[in-house]
Design a protein around this motif. Structure first.
Motif, PDB file in Angstrom:
ATOM      1  N   GLU A 128       0.836  -1.202   0.000  1.00  0.00           N
ATOM      2  CA  GLU A 128       0.000   0.000   0.000  1.00  0.00           C
ATOM      3  C   GLU A 128       0.873   1.255   0.000  1.00  0.00           C
ATOM      4  OE1 GLU A 128      -2.530  -0.394   3.426  1.00  0.00           O
ATOM      5  OE2 GLU A 128      -3.681  -2.020   2.526  1.00  0.00           O
ATOM      6  N   ILE A 129       1.964   1.229   0.747  1.00  0.00           N
ATOM      7  CA  ILE A 129       2.872   2.375   0.778  1.00  0.00           C
ATOM      8  C   ILE A 129       3.533   2.557  -0.587  1.00  0.00           C
ATOM      9  CG2 ILE A 129       4.980   3.322   1.806  1.00  0.00           C
ATOM     10  CD1 ILE A 129       4.127   1.914   4.441  1.00  0.00           C
ATOM     11  N   VAL A 130       3.879   1.457  -1.259  1.00  0.00           N
ATOM     12  CA  VAL A 130       4.435   1.545  -2.613  1.00  0.00           C
ATOM     13  C   VAL A 130       3.452   2.272  -3.528  1.00  0.00           C
ATOM     14  CG1 VAL A 130       5.108   0.230  -4.668  1.00  0.00           C
ATOM     15  CG2 VAL A 130       5.954  -0.461  -2.420  1.00  0.00           C
ATOM     16  N   SER A 131       2.169   1.937  -3.428  1.00  0.00           N
ATOM     17  CA  SER A 131       1.151   2.611  -4.244  1.00  0.00           C
ATOM     18  C   SER A 131       1.092   4.097  -3.937  1.00  0.00           C
ATOM     19  CB  SER A 131      -0.215   1.968  -4.033  1.00  0.00           C
ATOM     20  OG  SER A 131      -0.227   0.645  -4.503  1.00  0.00           O
ATOM     21  N   GLN A 132       1.160   4.454  -2.662  1.00  0.00           N
ATOM     22  CA  GLN A 132       1.157   5.870  -2.275  1.00  0.00           C
ATOM     23  C   GLN A 132       2.381   6.585  -2.830  1.00  0.00           C
ATOM     24  OE1 GLN A 132       0.776   6.593   1.951  1.00  0.00           O
ATOM     25  NE2 GLN A 132       1.294   8.746   1.733  1.00  0.00           N
ATOM     26  N   LEU A 133       3.536   5.955  -2.739  1.00  0.00           N
ATOM     27  CA  LEU A 133       4.760   6.554  -3.270  1.00  0.00           C
ATOM     28  C   LEU A 133       4.679   6.730  -4.785  1.00  0.00           C
ATOM     29  CD1 LEU A 133       7.318   4.640  -1.071  1.00  0.00           C
ATOM     30  CD2 LEU A 133       6.914   7.107  -1.033  1.00  0.00           C
ATOM     31  N   ALA A 134       4.048   5.782  -5.463  1.00  0.00           N
ATOM     32  CA  ALA A 134       3.873   5.899  -6.913  1.00  0.00           C
ATOM     33  C   ALA A 134       3.046   7.135  -7.246  1.00  0.00           C
ATOM     34  CB  ALA A 134       3.224   4.638  -7.472  1.00  0.00           C
ATOM     35  N   GLU A 135       2.017   7.391  -6.451  1.00  0.00           N
ATOM     36  CA  GLU A 135       1.188   8.581  -6.663  1.00  0.00           C
ATOM     37  C   GLU A 135       1.997   9.856  -6.460  1.00  0.00           C
ATOM     38  OE1 GLU A 135      -2.211   8.258  -4.112  1.00  0.00           O
ATOM     39  OE2 GLU A 135      -2.917   6.424  -5.090  1.00  0.00           O
ATOM     40  N   GLU A 136       3.066   9.763  -5.660  1.00  0.00           N
ATOM     41  CA  GLU A 136       3.924  10.923  -5.402  1.00  0.00           C
ATOM     42  C   GLU A 136       5.103  10.992  -6.363  1.00  0.00           C
ATOM     43  OE1 GLU A 136       4.887  11.599  -1.292  1.00  0.00           O
ATOM     44  OE2 GLU A 136       2.924  10.883  -0.633  1.00  0.00           O
ATOM     45  N   GLY A 137       5.131  10.114  -7.368  1.00  0.00           N
ATOM     46  CA  GLY A 137       6.139  10.210  -8.410  1.00  0.00           C
ATOM     47  C   GLY A 137       7.289   9.219  -8.346  1.00  0.00           C
ATOM     48  N   VAL A 138       7.305   8.339  -7.359  1.00  0.00           N
ATOM     49  CA  VAL A 138       8.380   7.342  -7.278  1.00  0.00           C
ATOM     50  C   VAL A 138       8.171   6.303  -8.377  1.00  0.00           C
ATOM     51  CG1 VAL A 138       9.389   5.499  -5.866  1.00  0.00           C
ATOM     52  CG2 VAL A 138       8.784   7.690  -4.817  1.00  0.00           C
ATOM     53  N   THR A 139       9.229   6.052  -9.151  1.00  0.00           N
ATOM     54  CA  THR A 139       9.140   5.083 -10.243  1.00  0.00           C
ATOM     55  C   THR A 139       9.987   3.839  -9.997  1.00  0.00           C
ATOM     56  OG1 THR A 139      10.983   6.100 -11.446  1.00  0.00           O
ATOM     57  CG2 THR A 139       8.743   6.912 -11.935  1.00  0.00           C
ATOM     58  N   GLN A 140      10.968   3.927  -9.102  1.00  0.00           N
ATOM     59  CA  GLN A 140      11.874   2.824  -8.822  1.00  0.00           C
ATOM     60  C   GLN A 140      12.036   2.722  -7.303  1.00  0.00           C
ATOM     61  OE1 GLN A 140      11.927   2.932 -12.613  1.00  0.00           O
ATOM     62  NE2 GLN A 140      13.411   1.451 -11.932  1.00  0.00           N
ATOM     63  N   VAL A 141      12.099   1.494  -6.801  1.00  0.00           N
ATOM     64  CA  VAL A 141      12.299   1.257  -5.372  1.00  0.00           C
ATOM     65  C   VAL A 141      13.487   0.312  -5.218  1.00  0.00           C
ATOM     66  CG1 VAL A 141      11.308   0.276  -3.259  1.00  0.00           C
ATOM     67  CG2 VAL A 141       9.857   1.579  -4.828  1.00  0.00           C
ATOM     68  N   ILE A 142      14.422   0.695  -4.369  1.00  0.00           N
ATOM     69  CA  ILE A 142      15.556  -0.176  -4.059  1.00  0.00           C
ATOM     70  C   ILE A 142      15.274  -0.832  -2.720  1.00  0.00           C
ATOM     71  CG2 ILE A 142      18.024  -0.296  -3.570  1.00  0.00           C
ATOM     72  CD1 ILE A 142      18.361   2.177  -5.358  1.00  0.00           C
ATOM     73  N   LEU A 143      15.284  -2.165  -2.729  1.00  0.00           N
ATOM     74  CA  LEU A 143      15.035  -2.926  -1.503  1.00  0.00           C
ATOM     75  C   LEU A 143      16.222  -3.834  -1.217  1.00  0.00           C
ATOM     76  CD1 LEU A 143      11.357  -4.131  -2.083  1.00  0.00           C
ATOM     77  CD2 LEU A 143      12.119  -2.342  -0.527  1.00  0.00           C
ATOM     78  N   PRO A 144      16.459  -4.112   0.065  1.00  0.00           N
ATOM     79  CA  PRO A 144      17.432  -5.154   0.377  1.00  0.00           C
ATOM     80  C   PRO A 144      16.999  -6.450  -0.302  1.00  0.00           C
ATOM     81  CG  PRO A 144      16.871  -3.932   2.348  1.00  0.00           C
ATOM     82  CD  PRO A 144      15.914  -3.485   1.271  1.00  0.00           C
ATOM     83  N   TYR A 145      17.957  -7.275  -0.667  1.00  0.00           N
ATOM     84  CA  TYR A 145      17.718  -8.480  -1.456  1.00  0.00           C
ATOM     85  C   TYR A 145      16.591  -9.360  -0.908  1.00  0.00           C
ATOM     86  CZ  TYR A 145      18.534 -12.832  -3.913  1.00  0.00           C
ATOM     87  OH  TYR A 145      18.368 -13.961  -4.669  1.00  0.00           O
ATOM     88  N   ASP A 146      16.523  -9.538   0.391  1.00  0.00           N
ATOM     89  CA  ASP A 146      15.555 -10.470   0.978  1.00  0.00           C
ATOM     90  C   ASP A 146      14.371  -9.773   1.663  1.00  0.00           C
ATOM     91  OD1 ASP A 146      16.987  -9.362   3.021  1.00  0.00           O
ATOM     92  OD2 ASP A 146      17.399 -11.257   4.044  1.00  0.00           O
ATOM     93  N   HIS A 147      14.050  -8.568   1.237  1.00  0.00           N
ATOM     94  CA  HIS A 147      12.986  -7.784   1.886  1.00  0.00           C
ATOM     95  C   HIS A 147      11.618  -8.421   1.673  1.00  0.00           C
ATOM     96  CE1 HIS A 147      10.513  -4.311   2.979  1.00  0.00           C
ATOM     97  NE2 HIS A 147      11.569  -3.894   3.631  1.00  0.00           N
TER      98      HIS A 147
END
Length: 120
Positions: free
Chosen positions: A76-95
Motif C-alpha cells: 500500500e505504501i508503494v502505491s502511495q509513493l507511486a502517486e507521489e512520483g516514485v518510479t523505482q524502489v531499491i530494496l534489500p535483497y531479501d525484503h
C-alpha cells in the motif's frame, strides 16, 4: 559500506529521464554517486521550515516502507509513493516486499534489488 556500490554503479550507467528512486535511508551519497533523483535522502535536510516538514514526512513514509511488518501494508505504501512520483524502489535483497504485485524486479545483486513500480 561497500555493498551498495555495485547497485549505484548500475543505476549511474542505466538511469533514464523521469525516474525517481526510493532508496534505503542509510544508502548515503546516492544522488552524488548516481546522478539520479531520489525521493528523499536522510542526510539532505532542508533549511526552510515547510521544507523540513515535507522532508520529515517523506523520511517517515520511507521508514514505514522499509520497516513494513507485513506485505500488504508495505505494498500500500508503494502505491502511495507511486502517486507521489516514485518510479523505482531499491530494496534489500531479501525484503518482505519483494513479492508485491505493483513491483517488477529489475537489476539485482546479493545485497539489493531495483524494482520498477508498475502502473495501477
Amino acid at each position: 559500506k561497500g555493498n551498495d556500490r555495485p547497485i549505484m554503479a548500475h543505476i549511474d550507467e542505466t538511469k533514464q529521464a523521469g525516474e525517481v528512486y526510493l532508496v534505503p535511508l542509510d544508502m548515503q551519497d546516492f544522488r552524488l554517486e548516481t546522478g539520479a533523483p531520489a525521493y528523499v535522502e536522510f542526510k539532505s535536510i532542508p533549511y526552510k521550515d515547510t521544507d523540513v516538514l515535507e522532508w520529515y514526512r517523506r523520511v517517515s513514509l520511507a521508514g514505514q516502507l522499509y520497516r513494513a511488518p507485513y506485505k500488504r501494508k508495505g505494498c500500500e505504501i508503494v502505491s502511495q509513493l507511486a502517486e507521489e512520483g516514485v518510479t523505482q524502489v531499491i530494496l534489500p535483497y531479501d525484503h518482505i516486499l519483494q513479492s508485491c504485485e505493483n513491483l517488477r524486479r529489475g537489476y539485482w545483486d546479493w545485497s539489493f534489488v531495483v524494482y520498477e513500480v508498475k502502473e495501477d
